[in-house]
Motif scaffolding. Structure first.
Motif, mmCIF file in Angstrom:
data_model
loop_
_atom_site.group_PDB
_atom_site.id
_atom_site.type_symbol
_atom_site.label_atom_id
_atom_site.label_comp_id
_atom_site.label_asym_id
_atom_site.label_seq_id
_atom_site.Cartn_x
_atom_site.Cartn_y
_atom_site.Cartn_z
ATOM 1 N N ARG A 92 38.067 29.677 33.676
ATOM 2 C CA ARG A 92 39.331 30.107 34.260
ATOM 3 C C ARG A 92 40.208 28.895 34.449
ATOM 4 O O ARG A 92 39.762 27.765 34.335
ATOM 5 C CB ARG A 92 39.098 30.840 35.568
ATOM 6 C CG ARG A 92 38.587 29.959 36.678
ATOM 7 C CD ARG A 92 38.518 30.747 37.964
ATOM 8 N NE ARG A 92 37.603 30.110 38.885
ATOM 9 C CZ ARG A 92 37.023 30.736 39.902
ATOM 10 N NH1 ARG A 92 37.233 32.016 40.080
ATOM 11 N NH2 ARG A 92 36.228 30.092 40.709
ATOM 12 N N GLN A 94 40.823 23.804 32.305
ATOM 13 C CA GLN A 94 39.865 24.884 32.187
ATOM 14 C C GLN A 94 38.710 24.604 33.122
ATOM 15 O O GLN A 94 38.184 23.495 33.161
ATOM 16 C CB GLN A 94 39.311 24.931 30.772
ATOM 17 C CG GLN A 94 40.095 25.797 29.849
ATOM 18 C CD GLN A 94 39.508 25.750 28.470
ATOM 19 O OE1 GLN A 94 39.671 24.774 27.752
ATOM 20 N NE2 GLN A 94 38.796 26.784 28.104
ATOM 21 N N LEU A 100 40.108 38.081 26.974
ATOM 22 C CA LEU A 100 39.239 37.098 27.624
ATOM 23 C C LEU A 100 37.875 37.051 26.947
ATOM 24 O O LEU A 100 37.279 35.990 26.776
ATOM 25 C CB LEU A 100 39.076 37.430 29.105
ATOM 26 C CG LEU A 100 40.389 37.448 29.894
ATOM 27 C CD1 LEU A 100 40.167 37.971 31.299
ATOM 28 C CD2 LEU A 100 41.017 36.073 29.914
ATOM 29 N N GLN A 122 42.362 35.549 36.413
ATOM 30 C CA GLN A 122 42.876 34.220 36.096
ATOM 31 C C GLN A 122 41.979 33.501 35.090
ATOM 32 O O GLN A 122 41.862 32.292 35.119
ATOM 33 C CB GLN A 122 43.010 33.380 37.358
ATOM 34 C CG GLN A 122 44.046 33.928 38.318
ATOM 35 C CD GLN A 122 45.394 34.115 37.652
ATOM 36 O OE1 GLN A 122 45.908 33.199 37.037
ATOM 37 N NE2 GLN A 122 45.955 35.308 37.731
ATOM 38 N N LEU A 123 41.323 34.275 34.234
ATOM 39 C CA LEU A 123 40.476 33.644 33.238
ATOM 40 C C LEU A 123 41.333 33.013 32.146
ATOM 41 O O LEU A 123 42.453 33.421 31.898
ATOM 42 C CB LEU A 123 39.537 34.677 32.622
ATOM 43 C CG LEU A 123 38.383 35.110 33.512
ATOM 44 C CD1 LEU A 123 37.586 36.183 32.811
ATOM 45 C CD2 LEU A 123 37.487 33.933 33.815
ATOM 46 N N TRP A 124 40.762 32.038 31.525
ATOM 47 C CA TRP A 124 41.457 31.290 30.494
ATOM 48 C C TRP A 124 41.408 32.023 29.151
ATOM 49 O O TRP A 124 40.343 32.440 28.727
ATOM 50 C CB TRP A 124 40.778 29.929 30.332
ATOM 51 C CG TRP A 124 41.371 29.108 29.255
ATOM 52 C CD1 TRP A 124 41.144 29.241 27.918
ATOM 53 C CD2 TRP A 124 42.297 28.048 29.415
ATOM 54 N NE1 TRP A 124 41.887 28.307 27.237
ATOM 55 C CE2 TRP A 124 42.595 27.570 28.134
ATOM 56 C CE3 TRP A 124 42.903 27.448 30.513
ATOM 57 C CZ2 TRP A 124 43.478 26.513 27.929
ATOM 58 C CZ3 TRP A 124 43.773 26.403 30.305
ATOM 59 C CH2 TRP A 124 44.058 25.947 29.028
#
Ligand code: GDP
Ligand code: ZN
Length: 355
Positions: A94, A103, A134, A258-260
């Motif tokens: 995230r 990250q 995601l 809010q994950l990357w």
């Protein structure tokens, strides 16, 4: 514990033998600040990072997280020192809180992710698209899990709707009200396979984990409600071995959105849109009314819904902003590559063979 049942491979063992024959292979089941719980062949261990790991690891991102395979120095039957993190096959990360958009890894080496939606009030295709993005970014495969099917009058309709955005991911409907309610899901658990659950709060992830592990390891909402300390202090990320082999990872951190995910992941999750964009007449088509715009045509014919198009633009915009903040040079490079790729694809379509 036989680590092969948790996904240890011959390659993993060989790579450990090569770099550190005196160390023990282990998997991180719990990671809390700089304390870890490990599963090794012969015992479970409490562990800390070695000084070298701590000082040599340039990026905090390379420190162990739940699901990591590590090289451990066993100190005594209960304690170990983590000397190194073995290469990760997949990674959920995230965005680190704060100004710098780093990250922050939260779970590693997940093979399959159950993207859990609730069929009560939670069902939302746009959120599902975000979760799918995601999953793509992480490298794990995905199964879309529509939970609480007992509360829904039109399960077939929901399955069909979810399938329109799921791409290659299978879609199943389940409920946790009886053992048979989870049958469609069991075939996705397998010896050696690590499965994580991702979904909003309240969709039934803890209930699913409890049913699948046959234990009441995680407290569900009813219990949490009466716990004055609140849910965040009572839950933690944990890798749970399954009785039939394989493991489940329940990670509170992954509940948040809010994950990357980068632009490439968005394009792959919406691959039909990325494909359309290569068919526009102009190389730099902004898909805003230019002549010969394949996206506009698809919107006009109904082949692409305005909601899905909007969702794609929103996620891509987000990814772009975060990539640019995290690494301005990489962002420019990506942009250039993306344009070249589209040009190359267009040149192929326009070649005489395709006329
Ligand atoms: P989590 O926040 O995703 O971990 O969700 P929980 O497992 O805590 O479940 C949230 C609420 O949904 C609880 O009240 C559960 O009893 C309920 N629930 C979970 N699964 C089902 C289901 O299949 N059917 C119904 N009707 N309720 C469910
Ligand atoms: Zn266009």
């Amino acid at each position: 514990m036989n680590l092969e049942r948790l996904g240890a491979t011959a390659e993993l063992r060989a790579s450990l033998l090569r770099i550190a024959p005196d160390l023990t292979l282990a998997r991180v089941t719990v990671s809390h600040r700089d304390r870890y719980r490990l599963i090794a062949d012969s015992f479970d261990l409490d562990a800390e990072p070695s000084g070298a790991l701590w000082y040599n690891t340039a990026a905090r991102a390379a420190m162990p997280v739940v699901g990591d395979w590590v090289a451990a120095r066993v100190v005594n039957p209960e304690q170990a020192i983590v000397e190194a993190v073995l290469p990760r096959r997949t990674l959920f990360a995230r965005r680190a809180p704060g100004r710098r958009e780093d990250q922050q890894p939260i779970a590693a080496n997940i093979d399959l992710v159950f993207l859990v939606c609730g069929l009560d009030g939670d069902f939302n295709l746009r959120r599902l698209e975000r979760y799918l993005t995601l999953a793509v970014e992480s490298g794990a495969d995905a199964v879309v899990v529509l939970n609480k099917s007992d509360l829904c009058g039109d399960v077939a309709g929901r399955l069909a709707e979810a399938a329109t955005v799921a791409g290659a991911a299978p879609v199943v409907a389940v409920h946790t009200r009886s053992a048979a309610g989870l049958d469609p899901l069991r075939r996705y658990l397998a010896d050696g396979r690590t499965v994580a659950l991702l979904g909003s709060s309240g969709v039934g992830k803890s209930s699913l984990v409890n049913c699948l592990t046959g234990e009441d390891r995680l407290r569900t909402a009813e219990v949490r409600a009466s716990d004055s300390r609140g849910r965040h202090t009572t839950t933690h990320r944990e890798l749970i071995p399954l009785p039939g082999g394989g493991a489940l990872i329940d990670t509170p951190g992954m509940r948040e959105l809010q994950l990357w995910a980068g632009e490439d992941a968005v394009d792959r999750a919406f691959d039909e849109i990325a494909g359309l964009a290569t068919e526009c007449r102009y190389r730099d088509c902004a898909h805003t009314g230019e002549p010969g715009c394949a996206v506009e045509n698809a919107l006009g014919s109904g082949a692409l819904t305005p909601e899905r198009w909007e969702s794609y633009r929103k996620l891509r915009g987000e990814a772009q902003r975060h990539e640019a903040l995290a690494d301005p040079l990489l962002a420019l490079e990506r942009k250039r590559k993306w344009k070249q790729m589209h040009k190359a694809a267009r040149d192929i379509y326009k070649s005489p063979k395709h006329r």
